[in-house]
Design a protein around this motif. Sequence first.
Motif, PDB file in Angstrom:
ATOM      1  N   LYS A  37     -10.797  36.738  31.172  1.00 32.04           N
ATOM      2  CA  LYS A  37     -10.365  37.851  32.028  1.00 32.04           C
ATOM      3  C   LYS A  37     -11.023  37.723  33.391  1.00 32.04           C
ATOM      4  CE  LYS A  37      -9.254  41.504  28.719  1.00 32.04           C
ATOM      5  NZ  LYS A  37      -8.037  42.055  29.218  1.00 32.04           N
ATOM      6  N   PRO A  38     -10.281  37.776  34.484  1.00 36.19           N
ATOM      7  CA  PRO A  38      -8.823  37.792  34.506  1.00 36.19           C
ATOM      8  C   PRO A  38      -8.247  36.454  34.040  1.00 36.19           C
ATOM      9  CG  PRO A  38      -9.651  37.518  36.723  1.00 36.19           C
ATOM     10  CD  PRO A  38     -10.847  37.770  35.860  1.00 36.19           C
ATOM     11  N   TRP A  39      -7.001  36.509  33.613  1.00 35.27           N
ATOM     12  CA  TRP A  39      -6.320  35.305  33.157  1.00 35.27           C
ATOM     13  C   TRP A  39      -5.816  34.539  34.377  1.00 35.27           C
ATOM     14  CZ3 TRP A  39      -1.648  32.915  30.877  1.00 35.27           C
ATOM     15  CH2 TRP A  39      -1.950  32.152  29.751  1.00 35.27           C
ATOM     16  N   TYR A  40      -5.081  33.446  34.133  1.00 34.74           N
ATOM     17  CA  TYR A  40      -4.583  32.622  35.222  1.00 34.74           C
ATOM     18  C   TYR A  40      -3.672  33.419  36.165  1.00 34.74           C
ATOM     19  CZ  TYR A  40      -6.085  28.921  32.018  1.00 34.74           C
ATOM     20  OH  TYR A  40      -6.813  28.114  31.174  1.00 34.74           O
ATOM     21  N   THR A  41      -3.640  33.024  37.434  1.00 31.74           N
ATOM     22  CA  THR A  41      -2.743  33.646  38.392  1.00 31.74           C
ATOM     23  C   THR A  41      -1.298  33.221  38.117  1.00 31.74           C
ATOM     24  OG1 THR A  41      -2.860  31.823  39.970  1.00 31.74           O
ATOM     25  CG2 THR A  41      -4.555  33.554  40.152  1.00 31.74           C
ATOM     26  N   ARG A  42      -0.375  33.872  38.808  1.00 36.23           N
ATOM     27  CA  ARG A  42       1.039  33.515  38.670  1.00 36.23           C
ATOM     28  C   ARG A  42       1.255  32.026  38.980  1.00 36.23           C
ATOM     29  NH1 ARG A  42       5.959  36.182  38.761  1.00 36.23           N
ATOM     30  NH2 ARG A  42       4.810  38.142  38.823  1.00 36.23           N
ATOM     31  N   GLN A  43       0.675  31.549  40.055  1.00 32.41           N
ATOM     32  CA  GLN A  43       0.846  30.139  40.411  1.00 32.41           C
ATOM     33  C   GLN A  43       0.237  29.231  39.354  1.00 32.41           C
ATOM     34  OE1 GLN A  43      -0.625  29.100  44.307  1.00 32.41           O
ATOM     35  NE2 GLN A  43      -0.103  26.929  44.087  1.00 32.41           N
ATOM     36  N   GLN A  44      -0.948  29.575  38.856  1.00 32.58           N
ATOM     37  CA  GLN A  44      -1.584  28.756  37.824  1.00 32.58           C
ATOM     38  C   GLN A  44      -0.790  28.764  36.527  1.00 32.58           C
ATOM     39  OE1 GLN A  44      -5.373  30.751  37.884  1.00 32.58           O
ATOM     40  NE2 GLN A  44      -6.323  29.206  39.214  1.00 32.58           N
ATOM     41  N   ILE A  45      -0.223  29.916  36.181  1.00 36.40           N
ATOM     42  CA  ILE A  45       0.589  29.999  34.965  1.00 36.40           C
ATOM     43  C   ILE A  45       1.766  29.032  35.031  1.00 36.40           C
ATOM     44  CG2 ILE A  45       2.257  31.513  33.785  1.00 36.40           C
ATOM     45  CD1 ILE A  45       0.221  33.795  34.221  1.00 36.40           C
ATOM     46  N   THR A  69       1.899  26.246  36.860  1.00 37.48           N
ATOM     47  CA  THR A  69       1.567  24.865  37.241  1.00 37.48           C
ATOM     48  C   THR A  69       0.495  24.205  36.389  1.00 37.48           C
ATOM     49  OG1 THR A  69      -0.035  25.662  38.905  1.00 37.48           O
ATOM     50  CG2 THR A  69       2.243  25.261  39.642  1.00 37.48           C
ATOM     51  N   LEU A  70      -0.464  24.952  35.850  1.00 37.37           N
ATOM     52  CA  LEU A  70      -1.573  24.339  35.125  1.00 37.37           C
ATOM     53  C   LEU A  70      -1.194  24.019  33.680  1.00 37.37           C
ATOM     54  CD1 LEU A  70      -4.717  26.387  36.257  1.00 37.37           C
ATOM     55  CD2 LEU A  70      -3.921  24.156  37.074  1.00 37.37           C
ATOM     56  N   PRO A  71      -1.477  22.790  33.226  1.00 35.38           N
ATOM     57  CA  PRO A  71      -1.146  22.415  31.840  1.00 35.38           C
ATOM     58  C   PRO A  71      -1.813  23.314  30.809  1.00 35.38           C
ATOM     59  CG  PRO A  71      -1.626  20.462  33.141  1.00 35.38           C
ATOM     60  CD  PRO A  71      -1.977  21.640  33.999  1.00 35.38           C
ATOM     61  N   GLU A  72      -3.074  23.739  31.042  1.00 30.35           N
ATOM     62  CA  GLU A  72      -3.757  24.568  30.052  1.00 30.35           C
ATOM     63  C   GLU A  72      -3.119  25.950  29.927  1.00 30.35           C
ATOM     64  OE1 GLU A  72      -6.746  24.163  33.570  1.00 30.35           O
ATOM     65  OE2 GLU A  72      -5.075  23.034  32.698  1.00 30.35           O
ATOM     66  N   ALA A  73      -2.637  26.498  31.042  1.00 34.93           N
ATOM     67  CA  ALA A  73      -1.929  27.774  30.979  1.00 34.93           C
ATOM     68  C   ALA A  73      -0.601  27.605  30.266  1.00 34.93           C
ATOM     69  CB  ALA A  73      -1.722  28.324  32.390  1.00 34.93           C
ATOM     70  N   GLN A  74       0.115  26.545  30.575  1.00 32.44           N
ATOM     71  CA  GLN A  74       1.386  26.276  29.916  1.00 32.44           C
ATOM     72  C   GLN A  74       1.201  26.074  28.420  1.00 32.44           C
ATOM     73  OE1 GLN A  74       4.786  25.821  31.404  1.00 32.44           O
ATOM     74  NE2 GLN A  74       3.646  27.308  32.637  1.00 32.44           N
ATOM     75  N   ALA A  75       0.107  25.427  28.033  1.00 27.50           N
ATOM     76  CA  ALA A  75      -0.152  25.199  26.608  1.00 27.50           C
ATOM     77  C   ALA A  75      -0.375  26.528  25.883  1.00 27.50           C
ATOM     78  CB  ALA A  75      -1.363  24.291  26.441  1.00 27.50           C
ATOM     79  N   ALA A  76      -1.068  27.452  26.520  1.00 27.16           N
ATOM     80  CA  ALA A  76      -1.320  28.758  25.903  1.00 27.16           C
ATOM     81  C   ALA A  76      -0.046  29.566  25.744  1.00 27.16           C
ATOM     82  CB  ALA A  76      -2.338  29.534  26.728  1.00 27.16           C
TER      83      ALA A  76
END
Length: 391
Positions: free
Chosen positions: A173-181, A183-190
């Motif tokens: 917390k906070p979680w990834y930002t909109r841009q990170q969600i 673009t980032l592989p770890e956010a995409q994996a979650a």
Amino acid sequence: MTASLLLRVSMALIVGSLVACSTGPRAPQPGPSSPGGPDTGFPTGEVIDTAPLGPPSYRPKSRWLPVRWAELPGFDADALHEAWNAWLRNCERPHAALAHLCDDVRRLSIASIEEQRHWLQTHWQPYRIESLDGKSQGMLTSYYEPEMVGSRVRTDVFNIPLYRVPAGFGVRKPWYTRQQIETLPEAQAALAGREIAWLSDPIEALVLHIQGSGRLRVTEPDGSERMIRLAYAGTNDQPYKSVGRWLLDRKLITDASWPGISAWIAVNPQRVQEMLWSNPRYVFFKEEPLDGLDTQFGPRGAQGVPLTPGRSIAVDRSSIPYGTPVWMYSKGIEVEYQRLVMAQDTGSAIVGAVRADYFMGWGKEAGDLAGRIKQPLRLWALWPKGVPIPR
């Protein structure tokens, strides 16, 4: 953040300002004052309003000043029966100080307007809502529930995901930002496998994120269609940033209305992603069925009851408790409202003593009107006579 924290933010919040409703009224029910009506046992007639008025009461953000019923603009003209559906919803999760009157509320749902008005004047005291420094005028805006089309399966056209709460949510917390969600592989994996449905337009997705709830006509894998509701389930705990304000600050537009933003988008498609990423907040949803009686009401507000078009408002709960009947008067360029509404919701931008966001309903027509409402407001809370106002 409540189940309607973003729901409070109307289309005009996209443009850097908040925005206010009409409802499909149910037909008036005849009462004893109508030939052939049911005998509910409630009286009608004039109520003598001459009892001494007590001192003001105080909430953390407001002063409640007792007034005469005659002060309420349009009280004798409102179709009170239209508010009764919202009041019945109140009684599903009533404020503790109001619960003892719910039996009357249920019986009055089949009463005449004359009986309803007499009951209000007999059992309730109106209080003018003021700021702690005595200001009685505030601002009314509006919100609505968008209607969209989507697909359960990703396609070349439907490729914008709407997600459930991600795996491991709450650990960071906070979680990834909109841009990170996005673009980032770890956010995409979650988020893998957490898709509820897919939209065809990223701007529609942004609108849904801002409103916090929406109706979706979704095509299932077998080709069948059904209507569902996407309800607010949480956010990434990032701050909300208005895309309208982002455009204004860069002098890319001078008209921060939704039509102004839409016109800019039409000629600058290559910068849409940059605009979207300027708002780091991201919303996650949960799916709810939408059929039967549910189709006649909006999503659940912060009080925990479904919202009624034209008769539910969002308020600052430090000024007005959830479940409070409120008389609302607001006159602007677009509309004039003199009506009984119920305080059933809240929102991060709904702050202050005399501040309300008016639930307009759903669909394009409601959204178009909601986006244009930003006008002066006065409020009167109704509270049972003899019952202390909670501080």
